[in-house]
Write a protein that holds these residues in place. Structure first.
Motif, short mmCIF file in Angstrom:
data_model
loop_
_atom_site.label_atom_id
_atom_site.label_comp_id
_atom_site.label_asym_id
_atom_site.label_seq_id
_atom_site.Cartn_x
_atom_site.Cartn_y
_atom_site.Cartn_z
N LEU A 28 0.83 -1.20 0.00
CA LEU A 28 0.00 0.00 0.00
C LEU A 28 0.86 1.26 0.00
O LEU A 28 0.56 2.23 -0.70
N ALA A 29 1.94 1.24 0.78
CA ALA A 29 2.83 2.40 0.82
C ALA A 29 3.44 2.66 -0.56
O ALA A 29 3.58 3.82 -0.99
N PHE A 30 3.79 1.59 -1.27
CA PHE A 30 4.33 1.75 -2.62
C PHE A 30 3.30 2.38 -3.55
O PHE A 30 3.60 3.30 -4.31
N VAL A 31 2.07 1.88 -3.50
CA VAL A 31 1.02 2.41 -4.38
C VAL A 31 0.76 3.88 -4.05
O VAL A 31 0.67 4.73 -4.95
N LEU A 32 0.62 4.20 -2.77
CA LEU A 32 0.37 5.59 -2.37
C LEU A 32 1.52 6.49 -2.81
O LEU A 32 1.29 7.59 -3.34
N GLY A 33 2.75 6.04 -2.60
CA GLY A 33 3.90 6.83 -3.00
C GLY A 33 3.93 7.08 -4.51
O GLY A 33 4.31 8.16 -4.97
N SER A 34 3.50 6.08 -5.27
CA SER A 34 3.50 6.21 -6.72
C SER A 34 2.46 7.20 -7.22
O SER A 34 2.58 7.72 -8.34
N THR A 35 1.44 7.46 -6.42
CA THR A 35 0.39 8.39 -6.85
C THR A 35 0.66 9.83 -6.39
O THR A 35 -0.07 10.74 -6.80
N LEU A 36 1.66 10.03 -5.55
CA LEU A 36 1.92 11.37 -5.03
C LEU A 36 2.28 12.35 -6.15
O LEU A 36 1.82 13.49 -6.16
N GLY A 37 3.08 11.90 -7.10
CA GLY A 37 3.50 12.77 -8.20
C GLY A 37 2.32 13.25 -9.03
O GLY A 37 2.11 14.46 -9.21
N PRO A 38 1.51 12.32 -9.57
CA PRO A 38 0.33 12.75 -10.33
C PRO A 38 -0.63 13.62 -9.53
O PRO A 38 -1.17 14.60 -10.03
N ALA A 39 -0.84 13.26 -8.24
CA ALA A 39 -1.75 14.04 -7.41
C ALA A 39 -1.21 15.46 -7.20
O ALA A 39 -1.96 16.44 -7.24
N ALA A 40 0.09 15.56 -6.97
CA ALA A 40 0.70 16.88 -6.77
C ALA A 40 0.61 17.72 -8.04
O ALA A 40 0.39 18.93 -7.99
N GLN A 41 0.77 17.07 -9.21
CA GLN A 41 0.68 17.80 -10.47
C GLN A 41 -0.71 18.36 -10.70
O GLN A 41 -0.88 19.50 -11.14
N VAL A 42 -1.73 17.55 -10.38
CA VAL A 42 -3.11 18.02 -10.52
C VAL A 42 -3.34 19.23 -9.61
O VAL A 42 -3.93 20.24 -10.02
N SER A 43 -2.88 19.13 -8.36
CA SER A 43 -3.06 20.22 -7.40
C SER A 43 -2.33 21.47 -7.86
O SER A 43 -2.85 22.60 -7.77
N LEU A 44 -1.11 21.29 -8.36
CA LEU A 44 -0.32 22.43 -8.82
C LEU A 44 -0.98 23.11 -10.02
O LEU A 44 -1.09 24.34 -10.07
N ASN A 45 -1.43 22.32 -10.99
CA ASN A 45 -2.09 22.89 -12.17
C ASN A 45 -3.33 23.68 -11.77
O ASN A 45 -3.62 24.74 -12.32
N ARG A 46 -4.08 23.12 -10.81
CA ARG A 46 -5.30 23.80 -10.36
C ARG A 46 -4.95 25.14 -9.69
O ARG A 46 -5.61 26.16 -9.92
N ARG A 47 -3.91 25.13 -8.85
CA ARG A 47 -3.53 26.36 -8.16
C ARG A 47 -3.00 27.40 -9.14
O ARG A 47 -3.36 28.58 -9.06
#
Length: 231
Positions: free
Chosen positions: A139-158
């Motif tokens: 689970l930690a691996f999966v969550l860590g792998s999604t941090l980049g895409p999630a951060a990019q979405v948040s950054l683009n929105r901001r």
């Protein structure tokens, strides 16, 4: 819309759409009511508060992930399919990654996946304590792998809300990052390749490579445990 025409399921579906579009910061009862064509007060007849809404939305998106049949699938195939399913779900709903750190999320849908993970690694041959550790590591691996895409979405929105040219802001930042990276030999070598433009993001197939390596490690650990048991 009169409150008697609203349902909790309908509200949660609308909340997920709003969360996908605006993130956690964009979720509020007024915006949700507007999306539903209702009054905010009518929403409160079905949902206690925003925290409850996030929890229910989390439960709903966990329900999108299908669980492999462990009776007909070997443990490694099941583990890989489950991890890929959770990764895909979190990529579709990047707000959930942020919600893990800011909300108390619980419920039968999420618990069902936790239970399945334990079953997978117990089927692999791990004792209970190590099955817990293997499930947590996956689970930690999966969550860590999604941090980049999630951060990019948040950054683009901001950046989109600043009123400036978001594309130019990103281009300027990438140019500065490239100049910084050139100071370091391994990064500089990669920037000199034809794939430098793509290398700004995660390398191709990084998730698949990491998952395969993780499961290879689990298999090696199981083999070592069996060898130790024979001695």
């Amino acid at each position: 819309m009169p409150r008697d025409k609203l349902t909790a399921d309908r509200i949660v579906r609308a909340a997920i759409e709003l969360l996908d579009a605006e993130g956690l910061d964009g979720l509020n009862m007024r915006s949700l009511a507007q999306r539903l064509g209702s009054a905010a007060t009518a929403v409160y007849w079905h949902i206690k508060n925003k925290d409850d809404l996030v929890r229910l939305s989390s439960e709903a998106v966990w329900g999108e992930v299908e669980l492999p049949d462990l009776d007909t699938t070997d443990w490694r195939t099941a583990a890989a399919a489950h991890a890929a399913g959770v990764f895909a779900m979190l990529t579709r709903h990047p707000w959930l990654v942020q919600a893990f750190g800011s909300h108390l999320l619980y419920g039968p849908a999420q618990a069902r996946h936790n239970d399945f993970s334990l079953a997978v690694y117990e089927k692999a041959g791990f004792e209970a304590a190590d099955a817990d550790r293997a499930a947590a590591a996956a689970l930690a691996f999966v969550l860590g792998s999604t941090l980049g895409p999630a951060a990019q979405v948040s950054l683009n929105r901001r950046l989109g809300k600043t009123g400036e040219d978001a594309g130019q802001l990103v281009a300027d930042a990438m140019a500065q990052a490239t100049e910084t990276a050139k100071q370091f030999p391994h990064l500089r070598k990669r920037l000199d390749t034809a794939a430098a433009a793509e290398y700004a993001g995660a390398p191709d197939h990084a998730f698949e490579f990491g998952l395969r390596s993780l499961l290879d490690g689990f298999e090696a650990r199981l083999a070592a445990d069996r060898a130790d048991a024979k001695d």
